[in-house]
Design an enzyme around this catalytic site. Sequence first.
Site, PDB file in Angstrom:
ATOM      1  N   CYS A   1      39.719  38.104  40.213  1.00 48.65           N
ATOM      2  CA  CYS A   1      39.486  37.595  41.568  1.00 48.65           C
ATOM      3  C   CYS A   1      40.193  38.462  42.607  1.00 48.65           C
ATOM      4  O   CYS A   1      39.617  38.854  43.613  1.00 48.65           O
ATOM      5  CB  CYS A   1      39.976  36.155  41.683  1.00 48.65           C
ATOM      6  SG  CYS A   1      39.287  35.052  40.433  1.00 48.65           S
ATOM      7  N   SER A   2      41.453  38.766  42.360  1.00 51.17           N
ATOM      8  CA  SER A   2      42.282  39.482  43.324  1.00 51.17           C
ATOM      9  C   SER A   2      42.000  40.976  43.385  1.00 51.17           C
ATOM     10  O   SER A   2      42.126  41.581  44.441  1.00 51.17           O
ATOM     11  CB  SER A   2      43.762  39.291  42.994  1.00 51.17           C
ATOM     12  OG  SER A   2      44.141  37.955  43.205  1.00 51.17           O
TER      13      SER A   2
END
Length: 162
Positions: A51-52
């Site tokens: 996600c990051s």
Amino acid sequence: MPPIAVGDVLPDGTLSCFDAEDKLQQVSVHSLAAGKKVIIFGVPGAFTPTCSLKHVPGYIEKAGELKSKGVDEIICISVNDPFVMKAWAQTYPENKDVKFLADGSAKYTHALGLELDLSEKGLGTRSRRFALLVEDLKVKAANVEAAGEFNVSSADDILKAL
């Protein structure tokens, strides 16, 4: 409940975030999406590796291109509280276009039919990874990932649908 699909009307729901004055706000999804072309992408969790490092940065990098194709709003949703989402958003100082909205109790994620039970990993209920292209509340593309995958919900994948 079956997952949201192309042709469906986006359900309304309330998400939360901090505004520019650092006040906690409740935001109606329909207020952000009615009469507009929006991308809503969901991630399993703030500060998680895929996600990051991949999912969110792709939308930040491609925001100009997406907006040039008529996208009004780019919204990231995660089953995290608004304090976590605010802290996560602050890790992207270059971001001008992606809104980080919290679905702390996963109510909206359930309304989309995109919840993921990660209790066995100690994470509780999370969101499946997905990207929706929505025009005036109608779903035009619904790119939902299989568990643990990142193959169809990137900014590049949504660009292909525009």
